[in-house]
Design a protein around this motif. Structure first.
Motif, PDB file in Angstrom:
ATOM      1  N   ILE A 116      20.516 -11.633   0.468  1.00 32.26           N
ATOM      2  CA  ILE A 116      19.085 -11.624   0.116  1.00 32.26           C
ATOM      3  C   ILE A 116      18.338 -12.070   1.379  1.00 32.26           C
ATOM      4  N   GLY A 117      17.606 -11.157   1.953  1.00 36.93           N
ATOM      5  CA  GLY A 117      16.922 -11.431   3.223  1.00 36.93           C
ATOM      6  C   GLY A 117      15.547 -12.032   2.985  1.00 36.93           C
ATOM      7  N   LEU A 118      15.403 -13.314   3.308  1.00 33.81           N
ATOM      8  CA  LEU A 118      14.089 -13.962   3.212  1.00 33.81           C
ATOM      9  C   LEU A 118      13.658 -14.382   4.624  1.00 33.81           C
ATOM     10  N   GLY A 119      14.205 -13.677   5.604  1.00 32.54           N
ATOM     11  CA  GLY A 119      13.942 -14.016   6.997  1.00 32.54           C
ATOM     12  C   GLY A 119      12.694 -13.338   7.534  1.00 32.54           C
ATOM     13  N   ALA A 120      12.624 -12.031   7.360  1.00 30.28           N
ATOM     14  CA  ALA A 120      11.520 -11.274   7.984  1.00 30.28           C
ATOM     15  C   ALA A 120      10.205 -11.521   7.283  1.00 30.28           C
ATOM     16  N   GLY A 121       9.170 -11.749   8.068  1.00 36.43           N
ATOM     17  CA  GLY A 121       7.836 -11.871   7.512  1.00 36.43           C
ATOM     18  C   GLY A 121       7.237 -10.492   7.372  1.00 36.43           C
ATOM     19  N   GLU A 122       7.547  -9.860   6.236  1.00 32.70           N
ATOM     20  CA  GLU A 122       7.142  -8.464   6.078  1.00 32.70           C
ATOM     21  C   GLU A 122       6.958  -8.167   4.592  1.00 32.70           C
ATOM     22  N   PRO A 123       5.766  -7.694   4.181  1.00 35.42           N
ATOM     23  CA  PRO A 123       5.556  -7.418   2.758  1.00 35.42           C
ATOM     24  C   PRO A 123       6.525  -6.328   2.280  1.00 35.42           C
ATOM     25  N   ASP A 124       6.979  -6.446   1.037  1.00 34.10           N
ATOM     26  CA  ASP A 124       7.902  -5.442   0.506  1.00 34.10           C
ATOM     27  C   ASP A 124       7.176  -4.237  -0.082  1.00 34.10           C
ATOM     28  N   PHE A 125       5.838  -4.303  -0.199  1.00 32.79           N
ATOM     29  CA  PHE A 125       5.094  -3.170  -0.771  1.00 32.79           C
ATOM     30  C   PHE A 125       5.194  -1.959   0.154  1.00 32.79           C
ATOM     31  N   ASP A 126       5.117  -0.783  -0.444  1.00 30.18           N
ATOM     32  CA  ASP A 126       5.075   0.428   0.367  1.00 30.18           C
ATOM     33  C   ASP A 126       3.664   0.540   0.974  1.00 30.18           C
ATOM     34  N   THR A 127       3.560   1.175   2.137  1.00 28.22           N
ATOM     35  CA  THR A 127       2.232   1.455   2.701  1.00 28.22           C
ATOM     36  C   THR A 127       1.492   2.363   1.706  1.00 28.22           C
ATOM     37  N   PRO A 128       0.245   2.022   1.344  1.00 25.80           N
ATOM     38  CA  PRO A 128      -0.473   2.828   0.346  1.00 25.80           C
ATOM     39  C   PRO A 128      -0.572   4.310   0.731  1.00 25.80           C
ATOM     40  N   GLN A 129      -0.569   5.152  -0.310  1.00 24.67           N
ATOM     41  CA  GLN A 129      -0.492   6.601  -0.107  1.00 24.67           C
ATOM     42  C   GLN A 129      -1.652   7.144   0.733  1.00 24.67           C
ATOM     43  N   HIS A 130      -2.874   6.622   0.522  1.00 21.58           N
ATOM     44  CA  HIS A 130      -4.006   7.195   1.263  1.00 21.58           C
ATOM     45  C   HIS A 130      -3.858   6.939   2.771  1.00 21.58           C
ATOM     46  N   ILE A 131      -3.145   5.874   3.118  1.00 16.91           N
ATOM     47  CA  ILE A 131      -2.929   5.574   4.540  1.00 16.91           C
ATOM     48  C   ILE A 131      -1.873   6.534   5.109  1.00 16.91           C
ATOM     49  N   LYS A 132      -0.807   6.742   4.317  1.00 19.12           N
ATOM     50  CA  LYS A 132       0.218   7.706   4.748  1.00 19.12           C
ATOM     51  C   LYS A 132      -0.393   9.108   4.890  1.00 19.12           C
ATOM     52  N   ASP A 133      -1.255   9.470   3.927  1.00 19.50           N
ATOM     53  CA  ASP A 133      -1.868  10.805   3.972  1.00 19.50           C
ATOM     54  C   ASP A 133      -2.691  10.975   5.243  1.00 19.50           C
TER      55      ASP A 133
END
Ligand code: GLU
Length: 400
Positions: free
Chosen positions: A34-51
């Motif tokens: 269980i990696g609690l090391g990286a300071g990085e949100p687990d959420f996906d980048t929102p779709q409108h940003i990917k688009d």
């Protein structure tokens, strides 16, 4: 003649990156990590940003850009600073680079000479002192421990300033503690800086949007407008919009500094990724309403982790104001031996044994300049956090 540079010998590899990589390798080797090391949100980048990124690729926005950012992104950043922070920056006062990390790096490289001092309150984000050293400066570490809520006091700041001080690096809410400065607490620091006109402020506002009820984010140039001419206000899209891999950070500051930083970019990366810049425009200009939902999820996870860790005998887990880290003290556990036979005589020994014996990856406190602590990044699923906290509790119960 040595092959490697003196500059290289002044720095160590980033411990946050090292722990994250170790967790990746152990997972790939089949271990239940269980990696609690990286300071990085687990959420996906929102779709409108990917688009927006996909559309930039399809439009052929795939070439070099202006070194420190396309005009559209600079305009979006100016709007953001005005909207969120009440700060007026013109486009020529904005620098965009390959992550907040490169923004800080460029500013330090562009301003430090040998002997120049940079005040870094501890605990600090792992890269501040090493970046200062790489740039030839001297980090002046000022303790801001658990007894002061991990906040730098005005007296400690005043005492650390010398004629060689060039910068104070300020970070609220903080990585690794999540401690945030209220307007009054920040004003006490800016009052000190007003008495020392040669000292500049590098404010790392990366966790601005991850702020919990009871804490209101504020930035130095906003609290003390007279500091505007010697403040670099640094931010980015990585944490707020879950875009860590896109590598876009930015800053607003005095034009001569921004010009100097552009020179650094033009001779290093040429420009940040064109595609990521268009994605960042969509992030900053698009719908912001999901931020509140993400923040609520982070708050739920914070409460879960603080509650579970505080219940462990020998552990002290302060409640963070923002960001997605907790920084518990393990002072009450030092000197004990783990079930696997490891002597826990430091926070590094604690983190190593915890990973070996339970598969939970955390970052040891010495990496952040304040022991004996460890950092958990709780930007991961509630299920993973429940399991990790249970493993940590079992590990601590097994200490004798
Ligand atoms: N800032 C994050 C952390 O502290 C990402 C890794 C890094 O660049 O240090 O974990």
């Amino acid at each position: 003649m040595p092959f490697f540079s003196d500059a290289l010998s002044r720095v160590a590899p980033s411990p946050t990156i090292a722990v994250t990589q170790k967790a990746r390798e152990l997972t790939a080797a089949g271990r239940d990590i269980i990696g609690l090391g990286a300071g990085e949100p687990d959420f996906d980048t929102p779709q409108h940003i990917k688009d927006a990124a996909i559309s930039a690729i399809e439009r052929g926005e795939t070439k070099y850009t202006a070194p420190d950012g396309i005009p559209e992104l600079k305009a979006a950043i100016c709007d953001k600073f005005r909207r969120d922070n009440g700060l007026d920056y013109a486009p020529e006062q904005i620098s965009v680079a390959t992550g907040g990390k490169q923004v800080l790096f460029n500013a330090l490289m562009a301003t430090l000479n040998p002997g120049d001092e940079v005040i870094v309150p501890a605990p600090y984000w792992v890269s501040y002192p090493d970046m200062v050293k790489l740039a030839g400066g001297e980090p002046v570490i000022v303790p801001a421990g658990i007894e002061t809520g991990f906040r730098l006091s005005a007296q400690a700041l005043e005492a650390a300033i010398t004629p060689r001080t060039k910068w104070l690096i300020f970070n609220s809410p903080s990585n690794p503690t999540g401690a945030g400065y209220s307007r009054d607490q920040l004003k006490a620091l800016t009052d000190v800086l007003m008495r020392h006109p040669h000292v500049w402020v590098m404010s790392d506002d990366m966790y601005e949007h991850i702020a919990y009820p009871g804490f209101t984010f504020c930035s130095p140039a906003e609290v003390e407008p007279q500091l505007y001419d010697r403040t670099l206000t640094v931010n980015g899209v990585s944490k707020a919009y879950s875009m860590t891999g896109w590598r876009i950070g930015y800053a607003g500051g005095p034009k001569p500094l921004i010009d100097a930083m552009r020179k650094m970019i033009s001779q290093s990366t040429s420009c940040p990724s064109s595609i990521s810049q268009w994605a960042a425009v969509a992030a900053l200009e698009g719908d912001q309403s999901f931020l509140a939902d993400w923040c609520a999820a982070f708050r739920r996870r914070r409460d879960l982790v603080v509650e579970r860790l505080s219940a462990i005998d020998g552990m002290d887990c302060p409640v963070p104001d923002g960001a997605f880290y907790v920084y518990p003290s393990i002072a009450g556990l030092l000197g004990r031996t783990s079930a696997g036979g490891a002597l826990i005589d430091s926070d590094e020994a604690f983190a190593t044994a915890l990973l070996e014996e339970t598969g939970v990856a955390v970052v040891f406190g010495a990496a952040f300049g304040l022991s004996p602590h460890f950092r958990i990044s709780y930007a991961t699923s509630d299920g993973a956090l429940e399991e990790a906290c249970a493993r940590i509790a079992r590990f601590c119960e097994g200490l004798h």
